[in-house]
Design an enzyme around this catalytic site. Structure first.
Site, PDB file in Angstrom:
ATOM      1  N   HIS A   1      42.820  84.928  61.092  1.00  0.00           N
ATOM      2  CA  HIS A   1      43.274  83.547  60.905  1.00  0.00           C
ATOM      3  C   HIS A   1      42.778  82.579  61.983  1.00  0.00           C
ATOM      4  O   HIS A   1      42.588  82.959  63.135  1.00  0.00           O
ATOM      5  CB  HIS A   1      44.805  83.497  60.937  1.00  0.00           C
ATOM      6  CG  HIS A   1      45.475  84.324  59.874  1.00  0.00           C
ATOM      7  ND1 HIS A   1      46.789  84.688  59.920  1.00  0.00           N
ATOM      8  CD2 HIS A   1      44.994  84.850  58.719  1.00  0.00           C
ATOM      9  CE1 HIS A   1      47.103  85.399  58.852  1.00  0.00           C
ATOM     10  NE2 HIS A   1      46.027  85.523  58.110  1.00  0.00           N
TER      11      HIS A   1
ATOM     12  N   ARG B   1      47.249  91.910  59.776  1.00  0.00           N
ATOM     13  CA  ARG B   1      47.420  90.466  59.561  1.00  0.00           C
ATOM     14  C   ARG B   1      46.189  89.769  60.119  1.00  0.00           C
ATOM     15  O   ARG B   1      45.797  90.024  61.246  1.00  0.00           O
ATOM     16  CB  ARG B   1      48.689  89.960  60.268  1.00  0.00           C
ATOM     17  CG  ARG B   1      49.994  90.573  59.734  1.00  0.00           C
ATOM     18  CD  ARG B   1      51.183  90.054  60.544  1.00  0.00           C
ATOM     19  NE  ARG B   1      52.429  90.707  60.186  1.00  0.00           N
ATOM     20  CZ  ARG B   1      53.427  90.130  59.488  1.00  0.00           C
ATOM     21  NH1 ARG B   1      53.318  88.891  59.083  1.00  0.00           N
ATOM     22  NH2 ARG B   1      54.524  90.800  59.219  1.00  0.00           N
TER      23      ARG B   1
ATOM     24  N   TYR C   1      53.776  84.820  69.379  1.00  0.00           N
ATOM     25  CA  TYR C   1      52.688  83.854  69.568  1.00  0.00           C
ATOM     26  C   TYR C   1      53.236  82.560  70.139  1.00  0.00           C
ATOM     27  O   TYR C   1      54.363  82.181  69.820  1.00  0.00           O
ATOM     28  CB  TYR C   1      52.087  83.400  68.233  1.00  0.00           C
ATOM     29  CG  TYR C   1      51.679  84.455  67.283  1.00  0.00           C
ATOM     30  CD1 TYR C   1      52.606  85.155  66.551  1.00  0.00           C
ATOM     31  CD2 TYR C   1      50.331  84.734  67.100  1.00  0.00           C
ATOM     32  CE1 TYR C   1      52.216  86.118  65.654  1.00  0.00           C
ATOM     33  CE2 TYR C   1      49.940  85.696  66.200  1.00  0.00           C
ATOM     34  CZ  TYR C   1      50.893  86.385  65.482  1.00  0.00           C
ATOM     35  OH  TYR C   1      50.504  87.332  64.597  1.00  0.00           O
TER      36      TYR C   1
ATOM     37  N   ARG D   1      68.933  98.484  84.114  1.00  0.00           N
ATOM     38  CA  ARG D   1      69.360  97.766  82.901  1.00  0.00           C
ATOM     39  C   ARG D   1      68.292  97.759  81.823  1.00  0.00           C
ATOM     40  O   ARG D   1      68.581  97.552  80.656  1.00  0.00           O
ATOM     41  CB  ARG D   1      69.693  96.303  83.250  1.00  0.00           C
ATOM     42  CG  ARG D   1      70.821  96.168  84.234  1.00  0.00           C
ATOM     43  CD  ARG D   1      70.861  94.755  84.796  1.00  0.00           C
ATOM     44  NE  ARG D   1      69.620  94.427  85.493  1.00  0.00           N
ATOM     45  CZ  ARG D   1      69.350  93.237  86.001  1.00  0.00           C
ATOM     46  NH1 ARG D   1      70.204  92.243  85.859  1.00  0.00           N
ATOM     47  NH2 ARG D   1      68.202  93.015  86.624  1.00  0.00           N
TER      48      ARG D   1
ATOM     49  N   LYS E   1      45.954  79.875  71.665  1.00  0.00           N
ATOM     50  CA  LYS E   1      47.022  80.768  71.202  1.00  0.00           C
ATOM     51  C   LYS E   1      47.258  81.859  72.236  1.00  0.00           C
ATOM     52  O   LYS E   1      46.313  82.502  72.688  1.00  0.00           O
ATOM     53  CB  LYS E   1      46.521  81.380  69.897  1.00  0.00           C
ATOM     54  CG  LYS E   1      47.528  82.074  69.047  1.00  0.00           C
ATOM     55  CD  LYS E   1      46.831  82.692  67.805  1.00  0.00           C
ATOM     56  CE  LYS E   1      46.759  81.771  66.630  1.00  0.00           C
ATOM     57  NZ  LYS E   1      46.231  82.440  65.415  1.00  0.00           N
TER      58      LYS E   1
ATOM     59  N   HIS F   1      41.646  85.237  64.551  1.00  0.00           N
ATOM     60  CA  HIS F   1      42.499  86.253  65.182  1.00  0.00           C
ATOM     61  C   HIS F   1      43.201  87.123  64.145  1.00  0.00           C
ATOM     62  O   HIS F   1      43.639  86.634  63.095  1.00  0.00           O
ATOM     63  CB  HIS F   1      43.562  85.556  66.046  1.00  0.00           C
ATOM     64  CG  HIS F   1      44.618  86.481  66.545  1.00  0.00           C
ATOM     65  ND1 HIS F   1      45.916  86.472  66.061  1.00  0.00           N
ATOM     66  CD2 HIS F   1      44.559  87.486  67.458  1.00  0.00           C
ATOM     67  CE1 HIS F   1      46.600  87.416  66.677  1.00  0.00           C
ATOM     68  NE2 HIS F   1      45.812  88.049  67.523  1.00  0.00           N
TER      69      HIS F   1
ATOM     70  N   GLU G   1      44.446  75.493  57.598  1.00  0.00           N
ATOM     71  CA  GLU G   1      44.379  76.952  57.763  1.00  0.00           C
ATOM     72  C   GLU G   1      43.102  77.529  57.172  1.00  0.00           C
ATOM     73  O   GLU G   1      42.696  77.162  56.064  1.00  0.00           O
ATOM     74  CB  GLU G   1      45.598  77.613  57.089  1.00  0.00           C
ATOM     75  CG  GLU G   1      46.836  77.552  57.957  1.00  0.00           C
ATOM     76  CD  GLU G   1      48.015  78.314  57.362  1.00  0.00           C
ATOM     77  OE1 GLU G   1      48.852  78.783  58.139  1.00  0.00           O
ATOM     78  OE2 GLU G   1      48.100  78.420  56.130  1.00  0.00           O
TER      79      GLU G   1
END
Ligand SMILES: Cc1cn([C@H]2C[C@H](O)[C@@H](COP(=O)(O)OP(=O)(O)O[C@H]3O[C@@H](C)C(=O)[C@@H](O)[C@H]3O)O2)c(=O)[nH]c1=O
Length: 178
Positions: free
Chosen positions: A61, A58, A131, A23, A71, A118, A142
């Protein structure tokens, strides 16, 4: 799943077990008992994923204390180069970085404790990165450091990035982030 130490405290790699049959595939990503045995947080407050084209970067952060978080990061589909930087001033590895390829082929994940920045570069189109974080997003808390400011040699010169990420300040060894 197998949890593997790195030379950084509170930074661990995870080899997820992949079950395949006619599957398709089945992968378990969180298991309370295994996480507890390895002293990892399993009680996440938020989960999210992003889907990116190839050569998207990205990061880098983090959230400042007291909104800082643990995380868990893994790739559902595609392939990324995941990178973390140790921002804990008192840490033996302060300012050092770690990188690992995470993909739908190797089924690796990374558990990033508090005090790291990260980010990642996508190595394939349609890379989906998921995440789980131990505190929710807090806009006021932030923080970020510029992707090309801490010595890591990214295998790309001109990645696709958000305006916010391109305008972060350079990593500053003298600053106390955590
Ligand atoms: C992270 C986040 C974003 N957003 C929104 C804001 C924005 O309109 C859109 C995209 O946000 P960003 O540009 O911050 O997304 P992105 O740059 O993908 O942010 C992520 O980067 C990687 C490296 C991480 O480590 C993650 O923790 C997270 O910070 O989603 C939320 O509503 N909640 C959230 O928790």
């Amino acid at each position: 799943m197998v949890i593997i130490d790195t030379k950084f405290t509170d930074l661990l790699c995870i080899d997820f077990k992949s079950f395949t049959d006619i599957r398709g595939e089945f992968v378990k990503t969180i298991h309370k008992e295994t996480f507890e045995q390895n002293k990892l947080d399993w009680n996440f407050t938020e989960s999210f994923f992003s889907k990116s084209f190839k050569n998207v970067l990205r990061g880098m952060h983090f959230q400042y204390s007291p909104a800082d978080h643990n995380k868990l990061v893994y790739v559902v589909s595609g392939k990324i180069l995941d990178v973390v930087v140790d921002l804990r001033k008192e840490s033996k590895t302060y300012g050092e970085f770690y990188s690992v390829e995470l993909s739908d082929e190797n089924r690796k994940g990374i558990y990033i404790g508090k005090g790291f920045a990260h980010g990642f570069l996508t190595l394939q189109d349609n890379s989906i990165v998921e995440y789980h974080t131990s505190t929710s997003q807090d806009r006021q808390a932030e923080g970020g450091i510029k992707w090309d400011s801490f010595g890591f040699e990214w295998p790309v010169d001109n990645p696709i990035m958000s305006e916010r990420d391109s305008s972060f300040e350079a990593f500053n060894l003298d600053k106390t982030y955590f």
